[in-house]
Design an enzyme around this catalytic site. Structure first.
Site, PDB file in Angstrom:
ATOM      1  N   GLY A  39      24.072  -7.906  -2.868  1.00  0.00           N
ATOM      2  CA  GLY A  39      23.371  -7.401  -1.682  1.00  0.00           C
ATOM      3  C   GLY A  39      21.954  -7.930  -1.567  1.00  0.00           C
ATOM      4  O   GLY A  39      21.443  -8.618  -2.460  1.00  0.00           O
TER       5      GLY A  39
ATOM      6  N   ARG B 232      -7.407   5.130   0.012  1.00  0.00           N
ATOM      7  CA  ARG B 232      -8.871   5.069   0.092  1.00  0.00           C
ATOM      8  C   ARG B 232      -9.463   6.473   0.028  1.00  0.00           C
ATOM      9  O   ARG B 232      -9.055   7.356   0.786  1.00  0.00           O
ATOM     10  CB  ARG B 232      -9.265   4.405   1.415  1.00  0.00           C
ATOM     11  CG  ARG B 232     -10.745   4.300   1.695  1.00  0.00           C
ATOM     12  CD  ARG B 232     -10.944   3.891   3.150  1.00  0.00           C
ATOM     13  NE  ARG B 232     -12.318   3.608   3.485  1.00  0.00           N
ATOM     14  CZ  ARG B 232     -12.824   3.715   4.717  1.00  0.00           C
ATOM     15  NH1 ARG B 232     -12.048   4.113   5.717  1.00  0.00           N
ATOM     16  NH2 ARG B 232     -14.077   3.431   4.958  1.00  0.00           N
TER      17      ARG B 232
ATOM     18  N   ALA C 214      25.570  -6.129  -6.607  1.00  0.00           N
ATOM     19  CA  ALA C 214      24.915  -7.309  -7.195  1.00  0.00           C
ATOM     20  C   ALA C 214      24.753  -8.470  -6.228  1.00  0.00           C
ATOM     21  O   ALA C 214      23.995  -9.404  -6.509  1.00  0.00           O
ATOM     22  CB  ALA C 214      25.721  -7.779  -8.407  1.00  0.00           C
TER      23      ALA C 214
ATOM     24  N   LEU D 100       5.861   3.098  -6.792  1.00  0.00           N
ATOM     25  CA  LEU D 100       5.339   3.564  -8.080  1.00  0.00           C
ATOM     26  C   LEU D 100       5.278   2.425  -9.091  1.00  0.00           C
ATOM     27  O   LEU D 100       4.702   2.578 -10.168  1.00  0.00           O
ATOM     28  CB  LEU D 100       6.201   4.712  -8.621  1.00  0.00           C
ATOM     29  CG  LEU D 100       6.287   5.953  -7.739  1.00  0.00           C
ATOM     30  CD1 LEU D 100       6.942   7.098  -8.487  1.00  0.00           C
ATOM     31  CD2 LEU D 100       4.914   6.386  -7.253  1.00  0.00           C
TER      32      LEU D 100
ATOM     33  N   HIS E 105       6.907   6.755  -0.251  1.00  0.00           N
ATOM     34  CA  HIS E 105       5.842   5.880  -0.771  1.00  0.00           C
ATOM     35  C   HIS E 105       4.440   6.494  -0.632  1.00  0.00           C
ATOM     36  O   HIS E 105       3.700   6.610  -1.607  1.00  0.00           O
ATOM     37  CB  HIS E 105       5.823   4.530  -0.035  1.00  0.00           C
ATOM     38  CG  HIS E 105       7.126   3.798  -0.056  1.00  0.00           C
ATOM     39  ND1 HIS E 105       8.032   3.916  -1.083  1.00  0.00           N
ATOM     40  CD2 HIS E 105       7.678   2.917   0.828  1.00  0.00           C
ATOM     41  CE1 HIS E 105       9.080   3.142  -0.823  1.00  0.00           C
ATOM     42  NE2 HIS E 105       8.885   2.538   0.326  1.00  0.00           N
TER      43      HIS E 105
END
Length: 780
Positions: free
Chosen positions: A35, A370, A33, A206, A267
């Site tokens: 960090g 793209r 908590a 996401l 990602h």
């Protein structure tokens, strides 16, 4: 305390109905908590959740936890909470009250030992009993390093689970392992404590609005996209994340992970999967979405060293030396830039390049996915007239803009000469075209552009999904392992490759530009001499001293170079044979060793005379040809379906006749031998490719075999010591009639048998491979 705060909720106009009030209590425990991640994003995300859900009928408590003792930990945590902010559209009075409530509902705990977890659980239960509330569930957010996961998981599972009837949601932050093996190990450890539906692995991309909208966009615009979302219309797909910052302050992490593990494996891969996966019939089913993502993973070509270009900004080495106290001469091969070419063998995407690019110390901060479409139009009108309207000659593209860059906002852009998209009016609005802005050289007026009605931080979005139990925005174990299985071979093959050095920022100029070359990628500009920085011995520094093996030519190299040489030699043999006789008869072995060769032939050898090639099997397992153990299925999957071999030139072994497998009276071996005699001149193959087992077997001819080692040239049924036991194989005398025999030996486990065979004589009953000696051909 909780009762007082719930009463205050009424003051801010959020009156829960009696039905809503009975929904129960949720305890949120944030581990780590104090960090960086918690300070920057997570507390703000939890506060946003509270603001959004204060009238949902659920009550909340927020428990910050860390290893620090109560007093210092509490002080650090509340310093962060005091800086929390409300969205601009929130009324200041309501914001002040909600923030005050949130602080009252938040408390700090030292969570270090099993007793600490037991005490936290008891405290939650006591609080609920006093307030007369029923527990709905608990959320544990792991904002801690992965090495701490297992111990924390053990404590939660043994002493901090909610009671029966309440749910548990455990949120895990990346990195989830370092490669396939470590990810499998971590997944197995966590599976010992939590069920799959209880785990939420976060990839914060996401939660980015433009990324999260890719699947809904494709679904809502099916009528426009279905005809064009394929290899016939798409020229290429790009997924890009560029950063201007370097790795300063994070070199400890970066030395372990590098840009591929940090950004591409998670990602950018996730965004790519959203673009290329087939859409499920039921978009609201998290299970169906995950299954379609897995199918997309399975369709991808394996990555090899030539699939990537790697770079490292020049100051990185000195930063590592300074931050990690490395010696002055220390040289790191960790990439901070990568461009990777990915290809799919699916019917939808075959031949379409997918380019993933990311790097630090680049010229701009921007992220986007793209899709660039092929343009078949030819416009006869002049350029001036063409620019005035929405000409079909202008580039056609769809861009999911993640944020930053010139637009500085999440956005979806569709070329006006494609179609006007359907967008959800409640959450996306059409943006005004600005004449001063250009995207990929085109003015914004060339696009239909939409941006979110209300911008939301990615973590706020994901925390809301966790609260609602929306699993489709998180990484499942299957999904994670599929991604690592895909990326690990590239990481292994490039682990010692020196990256190209680049100065950083706008000074990079064209230094990192790369192009697609014969199935891979390469930098467009040659490496400047002053940027070369060789680091120790590389595979290319080694050459085999011995050029003979048992009186036959020996080709020896590192695996990738060896496969490249073998594929070239096979193509040369094929071209020679076709020039001589008009055809090329090639017999191929199965197993794992030739898989990379098959892929190499399919991806890099476009001049191979497949049209005139007959493909035969050296051996086959006695299983249906559709069985995963079938040599023919492997050959089809990795080679035949990607090249243009005439259908009638492909000769699988007839192991499955009359609905039976390798039954002698079906005469499958005899039929294959007859086909060879009928089609192959003198039953002499132009080239036979063999492998070798650690026991000295080759094809499916095993030590002390009953048949196939001597006698007339033919096809035989044999017995294998490993399942499936029954096999069909070319006999040794038939193999020895070939013009050329290549034996491919790969893998550390083959060293001992290779050394042994270099010393023994012709003893095929002991070591069948020693009996390979073409009577009038060449063995390599």
């Amino acid at each position: 305390m909780l009762g007082r705060v719930l009463c205050m909720v009424l003051f801010v106009g959020a009156f829960p109905s009696p039905a809503e009030a009975s929904q129960g209590h949720i305890s949120v425990v944030l581990l780590g908590a104090t960090g960086d991640l918690a300070k920057k994003y997570l507390w703000q995300g939890l506060f946003q959740l509270y603001m959004d859900q204060v009238s949902s009928g659920h009550s909340f408590t927020f428990h910050g936890a860390a290893l620090a003792a109560l007093e210092p930990g509490q002080r650090l945590m509340f310093d962060v909470l005091k800086k929390l902010s409300c969205p601009p559209d929130e009324a200041p009075d309501r914001c002040a009250v909600l923030k005050d409530q949130f602080l009252k509902l938040s408390q700090y705990h030292q969570l270090k030992t099993a007793e600490n977890y037991t005490a936290l659980s008891r405290e939650i239960e006591t609080l609920l009993r006093q307030e007369g509330l029923k527990e709905a569930g608990r959320i544990f957010y792991f904002s801690v390093p992965p090495f701490a996961y297992t111990e924390i998981a053990r404590h939660i599972n043994s002493s901090c689970r909610p009671p029966a009837g309440a749910w548990l949601r455990v949120v895990l932050e990346k990195p989830f392992g370092h490669d396939l093996q470590s990810a499998q190990q971590l997944a197995a450890e966590l599976a010992g404590f939590f069920r799959e539906e209880e785990m939420y692995r976060v990839d914060h991309y996401l939660g980015k609005q433009a990324v999260a909208h890719i699947l809904p966009f494709r679904d809502q615009n099916r009528q426009f996209l279905d005809p064009i979302w394929n290899r016939h219309h798409v020229e290429r797909v790009e997924v890009v994340l560029k950063e201007t910052v370097d790795a300063k302050g994070r070199t400890s992490f970066y030395e372990q992970y590098g840009v591929i593990r940090d950004v591409l494996q998670n990602h950018l891969t996730e965004a790519l999967m959203f673009l290329i996966m087939d859409l499920p019939a039921n978009m609201s089913s998290a299970h169906e979405v995950v299954q379609h993502k897995l199918q997309a993973f399975q369709s991808l070509w394996g990555l090899e060293r030539s699939s990537a270009v790697l770079g490292q900004y020049q100051a990185y080495d000195s930063q590592v030396q300074e931050e990690l106290q490395e010696a002055r001469g220390y040289v790191s091969t960790t990439p901070t830039f990568a461009g990777v070419l990915i290809c799919s063998n699916s019917l939808r995407w075959e031949g379409v390049p997918f380019l993933l690019t990311s790097g630090k110390a680049l010229d701009e901060r921007v992220g986007y996915a793209r899709v660039l479409f092929k343009n078949r139009a030819y416009c006869t009108q002049s350029g001036a007239l063409r620019d005035a309207g929405h000409s079909q000659c202008k580039p056609k593209q769809i861009i999911f803009h993640f944020g930053h860059g010139a637009l500085n906002t999440p956005a979806v852009l569709v070329s006006r000469n494609l179609f006007q998209p359907v967008m959800p009016k409640d959450s996306w609005k059409e943006a005004e075209a600005r004449s001063d802005l250009h995207v990929f050289g085109q003015p914004l007026s060339d696009f239909y552009m939409y941006s979110p009605v209300k911008e939301r931080d990615a973590y706020s979005v994901l925390i809301s999904h966790i609260y609602h139990g929306r699993k489709d925005f998180f990484i499942t174990t299957e999904n994670l392992l599929a991604s690592w299985a895909f990326w690990t071979p590239l990481l292994d093959s490039t682990s010692r490759q020196p990256p190209r050095l680049y100065p950083g920022g706008v000074e990079n100029q064209h230094l990192l530009d790369f192009e697609m070359v014969s199935g891979g990628v390469a930098f467009t500009l040659a490496e400047p001499a002053e940027l070369l920085n060789p680091s120790g011995q590389m595979p290319s520094d080694f050459r085999a001293i011995q050029s003979k093996f048992r009186q036959s030519p020996l080709v020896s190299a590192w695996a990738e170079d060896l496969i490249s040489q073998l594929a070239s030699d096979m193509e040369e043999a094929a071209v020679r044979s076709v020039a001589r006789s008009g055809q090329f008869h090639l017999a191929l072995s199965g197993g794992s060793s030739p898989v990379v060769l098959f892929q190499r032939l399919a991806r890099h050898h476009y001049s191979f005379p497949w049209k005139h090639t007959h493909v035969w099997l050296v051996d086959e397992r006695c299983v249906p040809l559709t069985d995963s153990e079938s040599n023919f299925l492997g050959l089809h999957r990795h080679l035949l379906q990607h090249v243009r071999v005439p259908y009638f030139n492909i000769h699988p072994m007839p192991v499955h006749l009359n609905r039976r497998l390798c039954v002698e009276e079906d005469r499958g071996a005899e039929l294959y031998a007859k086909d060879i005699v009928a089609l192959v001149a003198n039953a002499s193959f132009d080239l036979v490719l063999l492998g070798m087992g650690t026991d000295g077997h080759t094809a499916s001819l095993f030590p002390r075999a009953e048949n196939g080692l001597e006698g007339a040239p033919t096809v035989v049924l044999t017995e294998s010591p490993v399942k499936p036991h029954q096999r069909m194989s070319l006999s040794l005398p038939l193999i020895n009639r070939a013009r050329q025999v290549f034996v491919l030996v790969l893998g550390k486990g083959k060293h001992d048998i290779t050394t042994l065979l270099s010393r023994v004589g012709h003893e095929p009953r002991k070591w069948p491979i020693s009996g390979v000696s073409p009577s009038s051909g060449q063995l390599v």
